[in-house]
Design a protein around this motif. Structure first.
Motif, PDB file in Angstrom:
ATOM      1  N   VAL A 105      47.580  33.188  29.267  1.00  0.00           N
ATOM      2  CA  VAL A 105      46.392  32.616  28.634  1.00  0.00           C
ATOM      3  C   VAL A 105      45.303  32.451  29.692  1.00  0.00           C
ATOM      4  O   VAL A 105      45.569  31.959  30.790  1.00  0.00           O
ATOM      5  N   PRO A 106      44.065  32.867  29.410  1.00  0.00           N
ATOM      6  CA  PRO A 106      42.987  32.717  30.400  1.00  0.00           C
ATOM      7  C   PRO A 106      42.729  31.241  30.708  1.00  0.00           C
ATOM      8  O   PRO A 106      42.838  30.387  29.811  1.00  0.00           O
ATOM      9  N   PRO A 107      42.377  30.915  31.947  1.00  0.00           N
ATOM     10  CA  PRO A 107      42.202  29.503  32.334  1.00  0.00           C
ATOM     11  C   PRO A 107      41.071  28.800  31.600  1.00  0.00           C
ATOM     12  O   PRO A 107      41.059  27.576  31.532  1.00  0.00           O
ATOM     13  N   PHE A 108      40.100  29.554  31.049  1.00  0.00           N
ATOM     14  CA  PHE A 108      38.991  28.897  30.355  1.00  0.00           C
ATOM     15  C   PHE A 108      39.321  28.566  28.902  1.00  0.00           C
ATOM     16  O   PHE A 108      38.535  27.906  28.219  1.00  0.00           O
ATOM     17  N   ARG A 109      40.490  29.013  28.396  1.00  0.00           N
ATOM     18  CA  ARG A 109      40.884  28.714  27.022  1.00  0.00           C
ATOM     19  C   ARG A 109      41.821  27.519  27.001  1.00  0.00           C
ATOM     20  O   ARG A 109      43.049  27.648  26.979  1.00  0.00           O
TER      21      ARG A 109
END
Length: 777
Positions: A438-442
């Motif tokens: 999962v991308p860190p900004f999500r």
């Protein structure tokens, strides 16, 4: 969250897509559009230039102005305090109908005739930007006296207000919303990076000492800049007014504009207020008993990371030196503490508590790129930082599981494409399964169901229905089409970087070729029936005919001439090939306020950067090619992946003088070597890289390319890159010079010890001593 169409277009290509379709797509993505406002400046409101401004003879608060409207100079009486000679202003001419319904007529004010009205922002139907009349500048586009303001798209914009749910902090920025649209419309997302110039700036370590104790759950990056008399351009003022974030000083305006654009949390600190009478500002990161990161300066708390900043140390326009702090902290760590302790927060906490952008360098790059576009700043080299590596969530999905929840079949490739473009890292796809990060900004993604919801959002609820079997023909696209498509992209990039395309005949004058030192086509292959005597040959280089276009532009008083051409050239045996040419004469940039209307001339380094911005990275080596067009001492061969693809050079001074040209540079490249490449991502070490400098004494004649060739395939494991940072010559060194190389060292497995690093540097020095006759300085 407020966005505008033009603002979004700076991050994603929306050409051919209506604003209504954008709103529909946002709604389908779960970003509910609350309102749409279309800003359109009425007709007959034009750009005017104040030629003179004098006090009204019978009214102290009025001024009588002579304003150039392009077609004529009109006398207009104005009551604004900021009206003055030399301004570009919006002028409603006689006959214009204002947004409030008022029609502009010829009038007399206190006995003085007035033909029109100088307008403020609100009178134009724009939000309140500043007191008095609106001062125009070229941030909205090139100002042309008499041109209607309705023809400036950056001021005539569509404003979209989006109602975000509390868990979508990743869309609290223009970049975040653009990222969603890029996936939905299958358009490329732009993420510009700031490239520092090659000038050796002062290091940030001279003015900042940043330390920390213990392990913290925050990430911080500090950079510094020197600037005086910062000016905020109209475009930024306008957009900040649209989002109701008008700031009192310029540094805050640029910070807020960057925050809203990128989502990265930025704060400005006054170096003088932090350092006092000391040469350095000392900042210490500590964790308090609540688990919050506190920034201390001389034992006083100046900020709580992600929550608040002391008003006493904030940067203002009066500060010569400013420290910029980019910060990130996970919302789930601070939100409960703030609520429980009822802590005082600043406006930026709203973004932090909902999840800000963790790529801090991205925000800083955008800030400095924007500052440099409109102001003269001196950026300190390097940064002081503390980065906490967030452990990313890893999940696995099966196609069967996805299809079961969606209710219809879906291709694995489509799922991978959607998730990749949404920022998910695809680790592996096998046996109809996907393993991803999962991308860190999500911050809102916690399980498989959340990921599948993302797929449904992009596919669209309305599109989830039964479909008949569809047979599709296999892809028959050829290399020729792909190459044509890539060259077309290069054309767009060239135009986007300020070049203008030209087209010339393939024919040229054989006398000119002989004068320039080129071989003409042999007699048996020569043109039998040339168009004219001056077109009896075939061009061996595009630059041969480009000289005429450059000369014509100079004669038309053009001071800046960036041109490019893609066309066919011929060798002495009439074997043809396709080349791409970039030519640049005169001033490097347009006349602007930051350069006081006196832009510098183009030079070799800046020209090479412009070419690299279009065709990508390349290497330069000493040129083996010689002809009469190339400067003997400012020329090089262009290498891509070790293959010579073309040349770059300054035009020979004799030719420059003959064609009456200013300083001119050109680069000509064989297009068969310009191929779109698939870039494979490489793992990045989680351990902090280390820099080591090595100063050696070598012969003056030694080229850096020889050093690079010596070290390229023989570097010890762990040396990631190296580059020169200093060259020193002196009478005491004779025919030798001192050269300083910087090596970047890091390991994928551990933090390197000092003895390991020293051993690497010793090995490098031995290679240089052996192959380059170098010695340690």
């Amino acid at each position: 969250m407020i966005v505008t169409r033009r603002w979004l277009e700076e991050w994603v290509d929306l050409k051919g897509i209506s604003t209504e379709d954008i709103c529909k797509k946002l709604n389908s993505l779960g970003l509910e559009v609350d309102s749409l406002q279309q800003i359109t400046i009425p007709k007959k409101i034009v750009v005017g230039f104040v030629k003179s401004c004098e006090k009204h003879p019978d009214a102290d608060k009025l001024s009588v102005c002579q304003i150039d409207l392009g077609t004529a100079v009109r006398q207009i009486v104005c009551g604004a305090k900021n009206i003055r000679e030399g301004l570009y202003v919006p002028v409603a001419t006689v006959g214009a109908v204002m947004p409030n319904g008022m029609k502009i007529k010829h009038a007399k004010l206190r006995g003085v005739e007035s033909d029109g009205m100088v307008c403020s922002a609100t009178e134009l139907g724009l939000p309140a930007i500043e007191n008095g009349i609106l001062e125009l500048d070229e941030s909205i586009g090139q100002l042309e006296i008499g041109k209607e303001l309705s023809e400036y798209p950056l001021l005539n914009d569509d404003v979209i207000e989006i109602e975000l749910t509390a868990n979508r902090g990743d869309c609290l920025s223009i970049y975040g919303v653009a990222r969603e649209l890029s996936v939905a419309f299958d358009r490329t997302l732009k993420k510009p990076r700031y490239e520092e110039d090659d000038i050796q700036h002062k290091g940030i370590g001279r003015i900042l000492q940043f330390s920390h104790a213990g392990n913290h759950s925050v990430s911080l990056v500090y950079k510094a800049l020197d600037a005086t008399n910062l000016q905020t351009p109209l475009l930024i003022k306008f957009r900040l007014a649209l989002i109701d974030q008008v700031q009192q000083n310029s540094i805050d305006s640029f910070l807020q504009y960057t925050i809203h654009s990128t989502g990265v949390i930025l704060r400005g600190y006054s170096f003088k207020k932090l350092a006092g009478d000391n040469e350095k500002a000392k900042l210490v990161l500590k964790e308090d008993e609540r688990g919050l990161g506190i920034i201390l300066s001389e034992d006083r708390a100046v900020s709580i990371v992600g929550i608040s900043q002391s008003e006493e140390v904030k940067a203002t326009d009066l500060d010569t030196t400013t420290l910029i702090e980019a910060s990130y902290v996970q919302p789930e760590l601070i939100a409960p503490i703030v609520k429980k302790e009822q802590l005082k927060t600043d406006p930026l906490y709203y973004r932090t508590s909902r999840g800000s952008e963790p790529d801090l360098t991205f925000g800083l790059d955008f800030l400095f790129k924007t500052l440099e576009e409109y102001n003269e700043i001196d950026l300190y080299a390097g940064s002081s930082e503390f980065i906490t590596q967030k452990e990313t969530l890893k999940l696995d999905l099966s196609i069967n599981e996805i299809e079961k929840l969606i209710g219809q079949p879906i291709e694995l490739s489509q799922v991978v494409l959607i998730l990749s473009r949404l920022g998910f890292e695809i680790i592996k796809t096998e046996d109809e399964k996907i393993i991803l990060k999962v991308p860190p900004f999500r911050h809102d993604i916690a399980n498989r169901q959340d990921v599948i919801e993302e797929i449904v959002r992009v596919v669209g609820i309305d599109n989830i229905k039964s479909k008949p079997i569809c047979f599709e023909e296999s892809n028959r696209l050829t290399y020729s089409y792909e190459h044509y498509k890539y060259l077309r992209q290069l054309r767009f990039k060239a135009v986007g970087n300020g070049f203008y395309e030209t087209v010339h005949y393939i024919f040229c004058d054989n006398k000119r070729l002989e004068e320039f030192g080129f071989k003409t086509i042999s007699e048996e292959l020569a043109l039998i029936n040339p168009i004219t005597n001056e077109m009896d040959g075939l061009r061996p280089m595009l630059m041969v005919n480009m000289l005429d276009s450059l000369q014509r532009n100079v004669r038309m008083s053009k001071k800046r001439i960036p041109l490019f051409e893609i066309g066919t050239v011929f060798d002495a045996n009439r074997q043809e090939s396709q080349h791409m040419l970039f030519a640049f004469s005169g001033e490097e940039s347009l006349d602007t306020v930051p350069n006081s209307g006196k832009p510098s001339s183009i030079d070799f380094a800046s020209f090479v950067k412009k070419v690299a911005a279009i065709i990508g990275q390349f290497e330069l080596v000493e040129s083996e090619e010689k002809n009469g067009l190339m400067h003997p001492y400012q020329s090089a061969d262009i290498l891509i992946d070790g293959q010579k693809v073309g040349i770059v050079a300054q035009l020979h001074p004799v030719i420059q003088e003959k064609f009456d040209l200013p300083k001119t540079f050109f680069a000509e490249i064989d297009t068969k070597y310009l191929v779109a490449k698939h870039i494979n991502a490489k793992a990045i070490s989680s351990f902090t890289p280390i820099q080591r400098d090595l100063s050696i004494v070598v012969k003056k004649t030694l080229l850096f390319s020889e050093i690079r060739k010596t070290l390229k395939d023989s570097l010890p494991d762990g040396v990631q890159s190296f580059y020169p940072i200093d060259r020193y010559v002196d009478e005491s060194l004779g025919d030798e010079m001192s050269l300083t190389l910087r090596f970047v060292i890091s390991s994928m497995e551990k933090t390197l010890q000092e003895d390991e690093i020293n051993a690497m540097m010793d090995e490098i020095l031995s290679l240089l001593e052996k192959n380059c006759n170098a010695r340690l300085r």
